[in-house]
Design a protein around this motif. Structure first.
Motif, mmCIF file in Angstrom:
data_model
loop_
_atom_site.group_PDB
_atom_site.id
_atom_site.type_symbol
_atom_site.label_atom_id
_atom_site.label_comp_id
_atom_site.label_asym_id
_atom_site.label_seq_id
_atom_site.Cartn_x
_atom_site.Cartn_y
_atom_site.Cartn_z
ATOM 1 N N SER A 73 8.335 -26.954 31.401
ATOM 2 C CA SER A 73 8.483 -28.276 30.694
ATOM 3 C C SER A 73 7.523 -29.435 31.300
ATOM 4 O O SER A 73 7.362 -29.474 32.512
ATOM 5 C CB SER A 73 9.922 -28.583 30.908
ATOM 6 O OG SER A 73 9.901 -29.996 30.665
ATOM 7 N N THR A 74 6.816 -30.038 30.286
ATOM 8 C CA THR A 74 5.857 -31.175 30.770
ATOM 9 C C THR A 74 6.837 -32.338 31.485
ATOM 10 O O THR A 74 6.339 -32.807 32.369
ATOM 11 C CB THR A 74 5.283 -31.983 29.665
ATOM 12 O OG1 THR A 74 6.221 -32.094 28.738
ATOM 13 C CG2 THR A 74 4.185 -30.919 29.187
ATOM 14 N N LYS A 105 13.151 -33.100 10.463
ATOM 15 C CA LYS A 105 12.733 -33.578 12.044
ATOM 16 C C LYS A 105 11.522 -33.152 12.226
ATOM 17 O O LYS A 105 11.117 -32.154 12.166
ATOM 18 C CB LYS A 105 13.755 -33.310 12.994
ATOM 19 C CG LYS A 105 13.408 -33.704 14.387
ATOM 20 C CD LYS A 105 14.567 -33.592 15.214
ATOM 21 C CE LYS A 105 14.312 -33.500 16.920
ATOM 22 N NZ LYS A 105 15.332 -33.790 17.749
ATOM 23 N N GLN A 144 5.149 -24.596 26.148
ATOM 24 C CA GLN A 144 6.221 -24.766 27.223
ATOM 25 C C GLN A 144 7.275 -23.539 27.359
ATOM 26 O O GLN A 144 7.611 -23.076 26.021
ATOM 27 C CB GLN A 144 7.275 -26.231 27.025
ATOM 28 C CG GLN A 144 6.254 -27.460 27.004
ATOM 29 C CD GLN A 144 7.137 -28.451 26.922
ATOM 30 O OE1 GLN A 144 7.406 -29.372 27.675
ATOM 31 N NE2 GLN A 144 8.012 -28.859 25.726
ATOM 32 N N ARG A 199 12.775 -28.810 26.842
ATOM 33 C CA ARG A 199 13.945 -29.210 26.887
ATOM 34 C C ARG A 199 14.260 -30.373 25.971
ATOM 35 O O ARG A 199 13.409 -31.202 25.867
ATOM 36 C CB ARG A 199 14.474 -29.853 28.279
ATOM 37 C CG ARG A 199 14.307 -28.434 29.212
ATOM 38 C CD ARG A 199 14.664 -28.780 30.774
ATOM 39 N NE ARG A 199 13.955 -30.120 31.119
ATOM 40 C CZ ARG A 199 14.280 -30.918 32.152
ATOM 41 N NH1 ARG A 199 15.309 -30.764 32.639
ATOM 42 N NH2 ARG A 199 13.570 -32.070 32.189
ATOM 43 N N GLY A 200 15.512 -30.290 25.324
ATOM 44 C CA GLY A 200 15.947 -31.513 24.423
ATOM 45 C C GLY A 200 17.083 -31.966 24.740
ATOM 46 O O GLY A 200 17.620 -31.859 26.181
ATOM 47 N N ARG A 201 17.777 -32.999 23.923
ATOM 48 C CA ARG A 201 18.708 -33.698 24.605
ATOM 49 C C ARG A 201 20.015 -32.910 24.209
ATOM 50 O O ARG A 201 19.841 -31.915 23.788
ATOM 51 C CB ARG A 201 18.997 -35.051 23.589
ATOM 52 C CG ARG A 201 18.209 -36.067 23.849
ATOM 53 C CD ARG A 201 18.358 -37.345 23.158
ATOM 54 N NE ARG A 201 17.629 -37.017 21.929
ATOM 55 C CZ ARG A 201 18.191 -37.258 20.589
ATOM 56 N NH1 ARG A 201 19.096 -37.973 20.704
ATOM 57 N NH2 ARG A 201 17.408 -36.833 19.513
HETATM 58 C C1 BTN Z 1 15.242 -33.812 21.373
HETATM 59 O O1 BTN Z 1 14.863 -34.070 20.289
HETATM 60 O O2 BTN Z 1 16.284 -33.275 21.522
HETATM 61 C C2 BTN Z 1 14.483 -34.185 22.510
HETATM 62 C C3 BTN Z 1 13.244 -33.196 22.381
HETATM 63 C C4 BTN Z 1 11.901 -33.715 23.473
HETATM 64 C C5 BTN Z 1 10.951 -32.473 23.629
HETATM 65 C C6 BTN Z 1 9.734 -32.937 24.744
HETATM 66 S S1 BTN Z 1 8.526 -31.841 24.474
HETATM 67 C C7 BTN Z 1 7.670 -32.444 25.630
HETATM 68 C C8 BTN Z 1 9.026 -32.860 26.820
HETATM 69 N N1 BTN Z 1 9.088 -31.758 27.545
HETATM 70 C C9 BTN Z 1 10.281 -31.291 27.540
HETATM 71 O O3 BTN Z 1 10.842 -30.349 28.259
HETATM 72 N N2 BTN Z 1 10.945 -31.969 26.448
HETATM 73 C C10 BTN Z 1 10.054 -33.089 26.070
#
Ligand code: BTN
Length: 259
Positions: free
Chosen positions: A25-26, A122, A49, A53-55
């Motif tokens: 993950s960045t 989205k 990646q 990861r997201g929220r």
């Molecule tokens: C969401 O919509 O839930 C948030 C998503 C965020 C994704 C970005 S991709 C770059 C950065 N690295 C991650 O692991 N997550 C964020």
């Protein structure tokens, strides 16, 4: 090839961009760099990646060739509760950057709090996290992770209904490099005057929520409301049968009703 740094560039606004072929993950990489003392405006970009990861603990679909996956390290010196302003400001900056690539002046929609939509689906998610060390309520750093579905690949079935890509909506594949540069440019313009909250006007203009009937989901409960505005702290002003209230993000999710 894992975690291989492919390029290391400095760009004019003082952003130090570090590119990788593949990362877990960045945002995880930025956290490591932050802990090693990397400066504000360090930006990590990856072609793919393995643990995007997201929220709310969700994962973010991040295969090679399909998106721009980037995370920025900031040291804004803001109290924890004020870091939300960075998220909303970023939503505006990314929307404006995307809009600079479409010829017909179409606006990107912002779904409260910080999802970007095009034509009802989205296109981009933003995840803001903080460092774990706090001094007087101020985290030592903030990580802003941005994932944009640029195109080039089909979504898995479970995402196809809710997500889209710039390519799908526009019929051409935009350059990730150009998009990255535009994002940094738009981000910088707003970041230098962050406390003025001037970006909130642009935020409200793009809101796909204001004036809509919504369902508010909070823990195990949910209720109907009408979204009537968004205040300067990005609180969602709603009207329910019991009167007016202001929702702060946190654990609350909203569904915009078709009406
Ligand atoms: C969401 O919509 O839930 C948030 C998503 C965020 C994704 C970005 S991709 C770059 C950065 N690295 C991650 O692991 N997550 C964020």
């Amino acid at each position: 090839m894992k975690n291989v740094k492919v390029e290391n560039v400095k760009v004019k606004n003082g952003f130090q961009i570090i590119k990788y072929k593949e990362l877990d993950s960045t945002s995880i990489r930025v956290r490591e760099l932050a802990e090693e003392g990397a400066p504000e405006k360090t930006v990590v970009v990856a072609d793919s990646q393995t643990n995007g990861r997201g929220r709310k603990g969700r994962s973010f679909f991040s295969p090679e060739g399909a998106g721009l996956y980037m995370s920025m390290l900031l040291r804004p010196g803001l109290a924890f509760q004020d870091t939300l302003s960075i998220t909303t400001m970023t939503a505006v900056a990314v929307a404006k950057a995307i809009e600079r690539l479409v010829p017909d002046g179409e606006l990107v929609d912002i779904k409260w709090v910080n999802d970007l939509f095009i034509h009802g689906k989205k296109i981009c998610g933003i995840l803001t996290e903080t460092g774990q060390k706090f001094t007087d309520g101020v985290p030592d750093y903030v990580i802003v992770g941005i994932g944009i579905n640029v195109g080039g690949l089909d979504f898995p079935e479970e995402l196809a209904e809710i997500a889209t890509s710039l390519e799908k909506e526009w019929g051409f594949l935009p350059s990730k490099e150009e998009l990255l540069n535009l994002i940094l440019e738009e981000f910088e313009k707003l970041y230098v005057k962050l406390p003025d909250v001037t970006y909130m006007e642009a935020y409200r203009k793009r809101s796909m929520v204001i004036g809509k009937n919504i369902r508010v989901l909070s823990g195990d409960t949910s209720y109907e409301a009408r979204a009537v505005g968004i205040d300067d702290r990005a609180g969602l002003i709603i009207e329910t049968a019991n009167g007016r209230e202001i929702l702060q993000s946190g654990e609350i999710t909203i569904r915009v009703q078709k009406s």
